[in-house]
Design an enzyme around this catalytic site. Sequence first.
Site, PDB file in Angstrom:
ATOM      1  N   PHE A 151       0.801  -1.231   0.000  1.00  0.00           N
ATOM      2  CA  PHE A 151       0.000   0.000   0.000  1.00  0.00           C
ATOM      3  C   PHE A 151       0.829   1.275   0.000  1.00  0.00           C
ATOM      4  O   PHE A 151       0.337   2.341  -0.360  1.00  0.00           O
ATOM      5  CB  PHE A 151      -0.945   0.015   1.227  1.00  0.00           C
ATOM      6  CG  PHE A 151      -0.250   0.398   2.505  1.00  0.00           C
ATOM      7  CD1 PHE A 151       0.012   1.728   2.815  1.00  0.00           C
ATOM      8  CD2 PHE A 151       0.164  -0.568   3.415  1.00  0.00           C
ATOM      9  CE1 PHE A 151       0.667   2.085   3.993  1.00  0.00           C
ATOM     10  CE2 PHE A 151       0.814  -0.226   4.589  1.00  0.00           C
ATOM     11  CZ  PHE A 151       1.071   1.113   4.869  1.00  0.00           C
ATOM     12  N   LYS A 175      -1.333  -7.338  -9.379  1.00  0.00           N
ATOM     13  CA  LYS A 175      -2.371  -7.348  -8.338  1.00  0.00           C
ATOM     14  C   LYS A 175      -1.941  -6.249  -7.377  1.00  0.00           C
ATOM     15  O   LYS A 175      -1.071  -6.437  -6.547  1.00  0.00           O
ATOM     16  CB  LYS A 175      -2.389  -8.724  -7.642  1.00  0.00           C
ATOM     17  CG  LYS A 175      -3.673  -9.105  -6.948  1.00  0.00           C
ATOM     18  CD  LYS A 175      -4.053  -8.270  -5.750  1.00  0.00           C
ATOM     19  CE  LYS A 175      -3.210  -8.463  -4.514  1.00  0.00           C
ATOM     20  NZ  LYS A 175      -3.524  -7.442  -3.487  1.00  0.00           N
ATOM     21  N   GLU A 178      -5.006  -3.944  -2.234  1.00  0.00           N
ATOM     22  CA  GLU A 178      -6.452  -3.684  -2.195  1.00  0.00           C
ATOM     23  C   GLU A 178      -6.759  -2.414  -1.385  1.00  0.00           C
ATOM     24  O   GLU A 178      -7.866  -1.892  -1.442  1.00  0.00           O
ATOM     25  CB  GLU A 178      -7.211  -4.891  -1.618  1.00  0.00           C
ATOM     26  CG  GLU A 178      -6.901  -5.257  -0.177  1.00  0.00           C
ATOM     27  CD  GLU A 178      -5.621  -6.089  -0.002  1.00  0.00           C
ATOM     28  OE1 GLU A 178      -4.737  -6.031  -0.885  1.00  0.00           O
ATOM     29  OE2 GLU A 178      -5.507  -6.777   1.025  1.00  0.00           O
ATOM     30  N   SER A 228       5.097  -7.151   3.400  1.00  0.00           N
ATOM     31  CA  SER A 228       5.644  -7.518   4.713  1.00  0.00           C
ATOM     32  C   SER A 228       6.416  -8.845   4.625  1.00  0.00           C
ATOM     33  O   SER A 228       6.204  -9.641   3.704  1.00  0.00           O
ATOM     34  CB  SER A 228       4.495  -7.643   5.711  1.00  0.00           C
ATOM     35  OG  SER A 228       3.588  -8.614   5.242  1.00  0.00           O
ATOM     36  N   CYS A 283       9.642   1.799   3.373  1.00  0.00           N
ATOM     37  CA  CYS A 283      10.457   0.635   3.726  1.00  0.00           C
ATOM     38  C   CYS A 283      11.895   1.031   4.012  1.00  0.00           C
ATOM     39  O   CYS A 283      12.657   0.244   4.544  1.00  0.00           O
ATOM     40  CB  CYS A 283      10.399  -0.399   2.617  1.00  0.00           C
ATOM     41  SG  CYS A 283      10.994   0.285   1.081  1.00  0.00           S
ATOM     42  N   GLU A 384       8.700  -4.699  13.337  1.00  0.00           N
ATOM     43  CA  GLU A 384       8.519  -3.582  12.409  1.00  0.00           C
ATOM     44  C   GLU A 384       7.283  -2.788  12.837  1.00  0.00           C
ATOM     45  O   GLU A 384       6.197  -3.358  12.964  1.00  0.00           O
ATOM     46  CB  GLU A 384       8.334  -4.108  10.975  1.00  0.00           C
ATOM     47  CG  GLU A 384       8.110  -2.977   9.989  1.00  0.00           C
ATOM     48  CD  GLU A 384       7.956  -3.425   8.540  1.00  0.00           C
ATOM     49  OE1 GLU A 384       7.436  -4.532   8.297  1.00  0.00           O
ATOM     50  OE2 GLU A 384       8.346  -2.649   7.650  1.00  0.00           O
TER      51      GLU A 384
HETATM   52  P1  NAD Z   1       1.305  -6.772   3.000  1.00  0.00           P
HETATM   53  O1  NAD Z   1       2.341  -7.827   3.067  1.00  0.00           O
HETATM   54  O2  NAD Z   1       0.194  -6.801   3.987  1.00  0.00           O
HETATM   55  O3  NAD Z   1       0.599  -6.773   1.556  1.00  0.00           O
HETATM   56  C1  NAD Z   1       1.342  -6.705   0.365  1.00  0.00           C
HETATM   57  C2  NAD Z   1       0.568  -7.383  -0.753  1.00  0.00           C
HETATM   58  O4  NAD Z   1       0.395  -8.751  -0.427  1.00  0.00           O
HETATM   59  C3  NAD Z   1      -0.825  -6.803  -0.976  1.00  0.00           C
HETATM   60  O5  NAD Z   1      -1.063  -6.733  -2.359  1.00  0.00           O
HETATM   61  C4  NAD Z   1      -1.749  -7.820  -0.308  1.00  0.00           C
HETATM   62  O6  NAD Z   1      -2.995  -7.932  -0.943  1.00  0.00           O
HETATM   63  C5  NAD Z   1      -0.973  -9.126  -0.448  1.00  0.00           C
HETATM   64  N1  NAD Z   1      -1.208 -10.021   0.687  1.00  0.00           N
HETATM   65  C6  NAD Z   1      -1.373  -9.686   1.988  1.00  0.00           C
HETATM   66  N2  NAD Z   1      -1.537 -10.790   2.752  1.00  0.00           N
HETATM   67  C7  NAD Z   1      -1.464 -11.836   1.906  1.00  0.00           C
HETATM   68  C8  NAD Z   1      -1.543 -13.251   2.099  1.00  0.00           C
HETATM   69  N3  NAD Z   1      -1.731 -13.772   3.296  1.00  0.00           N
HETATM   70  N4  NAD Z   1      -1.434 -14.042   1.017  1.00  0.00           N
HETATM   71  C9  NAD Z   1      -1.236 -13.528  -0.213  1.00  0.00           C
HETATM   72  N5  NAD Z   1      -1.150 -12.189  -0.444  1.00  0.00           N
HETATM   73  C10 NAD Z   1      -1.257 -11.361   0.597  1.00  0.00           C
HETATM   74  O7  NAD Z   1       2.087  -5.373   3.049  1.00  0.00           O
HETATM   75  P2  NAD Z   1       1.479  -3.910   3.141  1.00  0.00           P
HETATM   76  O8  NAD Z   1       0.895  -3.703   4.502  1.00  0.00           O
HETATM   77  O9  NAD Z   1       0.638  -3.597   1.966  1.00  0.00           O
HETATM   78  O10 NAD Z   1       2.805  -3.034   2.983  1.00  0.00           O
HETATM   79  C11 NAD Z   1       3.654  -2.721   4.058  1.00  0.00           C
HETATM   80  C12 NAD Z   1       4.825  -3.667   4.123  1.00  0.00           C
HETATM   81  O11 NAD Z   1       5.556  -3.622   2.905  1.00  0.00           O
HETATM   82  C13 NAD Z   1       5.825  -3.299   5.209  1.00  0.00           C
HETATM   83  O12 NAD Z   1       6.234  -4.470   5.858  1.00  0.00           O
HETATM   84  C14 NAD Z   1       6.977  -2.674   4.437  1.00  0.00           C
HETATM   85  O13 NAD Z   1       8.229  -2.760   5.089  1.00  0.00           O
HETATM   86  C15 NAD Z   1       6.948  -3.483   3.192  1.00  0.00           C
HETATM   87  N6  NAD Z   1       7.612  -2.825   2.088  1.00  0.00           N
HETATM   88  C16 NAD Z   1       8.833  -3.283   1.742  1.00  0.00           C
HETATM   89  C17 NAD Z   1       9.524  -2.674   0.711  1.00  0.00           C
HETATM   90  C18 NAD Z   1      10.887  -3.154   0.325  1.00  0.00           C
HETATM   91  O14 NAD Z   1      11.437  -2.627  -0.610  1.00  0.00           O
HETATM   92  N7  NAD Z   1      11.460  -4.126   0.998  1.00  0.00           N
HETATM   93  C19 NAD Z   1       8.947  -1.606   0.011  1.00  0.00           C
HETATM   94  C20 NAD Z   1       7.672  -1.177   0.384  1.00  0.00           C
HETATM   95  C21 NAD Z   1       7.012  -1.790   1.437  1.00  0.00           C
END
Ligand code: NAD
Length: 491
Positions: A151, A175, A178, A228, A283, A384
């Site tokens: 997000f 994808k 959401e 994450s 991040c 985190e």
């Molecule tokens: P998230 O992991 O909750 O979601 C990321 C994506 O995965 C979304 O599209 C979501 O729909 C999907 N998703 C979530 N749960 C899922 C599951 N159980 N099975 C399959 N798909 C699933 O992350 P978020 O809250 O959207 O973003 C924040 C996180 O992203 C933080 O941990 C941040 O550190 C990380 N991030 C990392 C970087 C990097 O470069 N390493 C960059 C940006 C964000």
Amino acid sequence: MTTEILANYVNGSFVKSVATETLPVRDPATTEMLTRVPLSAKAEVDAAVQAAAVAFRDWRRTPAGERIQPLFKLKALVEQHRDRLATTITRECGKTYVESDAEIQRAIENIETACGAPIMMQGVTNEDIARGIDEHMVRQPLGVVAAITPFNFPLMVPLWFLPYAVAAGNCFILKPSEKVPMSMMALMELVGQAGFPKGVIQIVNGARDVVDALLDHPEVRAVSFVGSTPVARYIYSRATANGKRAQCQGGAKNPVIVMPDADMETTTRIVADSAYGCAGQRCLAASVGITVGGARNEFLERIADAATSRKTGYGLDKSTQMGPVITTDSRERIEKLIALGEREGAKVVVDGRARKVSGYEDGNFVFPTILDGVPHDSELSRTEIFGPVLSLMHANTIEEAIALVNDRAFGNAASIFTTSGAAARQFRYEVASGNVGINLGVPAPMAYFPFSGWRQSFFGDLHAQGAHGFEFYTETKVVIERWPKEWSRKF
Ligand code: NAD
């Protein structure tokens, strides 16, 4: 209140989803519903994959120099619609307009870098590996590839992948998160105008079911993920178990060392921008400050001032320096973690909990927060937070500070602030982190460098962006050939 439901973007058109379930997309500053996002079905993923597979037949044969022409047009269109896109990012994600605009700049730079495809697709040749025998390595696109994004950068993170994937000759399915699907849907209008053939770039909205359908689809050859760490690990395991390439960027908890010889005024300003920019939902945000020796008191005093004076509010108000966090759940989670830190022995020096912004009383606001004396072995130190919270620790020497940095699960970014070249060199040489900053708070690699997360911040081999992007999205083929003269027909 809107009852609109976002479409998917499949085979060159906006297509109404057959989903029976939808989720609200809310403005984090007001919690007002902006639209609804469909939780698309497996069959919709299949339709997109089939369209991509058909498009791939011709797209892979299109010369790289032609494939990048719609990318040049897309860049121009993004610039033309920059204000509308930035406003959409702020509305669905909450960050300030200036931060949204900066995100667009980074996205544009990735489009520009991918336009180097004609060079990046070059192979290598050795003549006469044995007498009269030549050997070549060529790059070929994989086919249908997918990305799943988070997000916090609704437009930039998808563009860490999309331009490289298509410039290399693949067909790309996204994808989006959401929570923030609107920015990329706005981009699809521009994708349509830029002249990409139908099926080359598509979006299927949804959540876990869409992800699983992509991970299990036999035609999807590669998966890129950012989000994450638990989800990154899951996606990496399932994608690779299904024989796909995967690059999965995970979470972070980025430390910043402040040496006693640092220029304290600049250091404080930069660390505050890093910790509180995008409400700490970056991040690469500084989330742990480790002061060394005599740096402790002055840094604490100055950073507390910087945190207290930061103006938190609605991202589209010009005077706002920090917006809300993404959801009400997120606000509650961050506030609970601050309380956990307190229970574990840290002192809340600046407390951003339970604060309201006038005119936006329902918004998901957490104000800048500082926890001092966070014990290194505490749960908070390992968790985190992903919010505007800076945890402070203290070390007596640079060796102790580097040991604190390296004794962590994440390895996304780490920075040092110092005026000593020797300290800077020791840090960059020894630190176990993929992105390193020296007197920089957000060491974000330019588009032509890999985004080099390490350890629990990355699962895979090849990172996003630049040359790694082209490596990831191409398969190498080695051809060894022999053409003896005596076989030539005589004319
Ligand atoms: P998230 O992991 O909750 O979601 C990321 C994506 O995965 C979304 O599209 C979501 O729909 C999907 N998703 C979530 N749960 C899922 C599951 N159980 N099975 C399959 N798909 C699933 O992350 P978020 O809250 O959207 O973003 C924040 C996180 O992203 C933080 O941990 C941040 O550190 C990380 N991030 C990392 C970087 C990097 O470069 N390493 C960059 C940006 C964000």
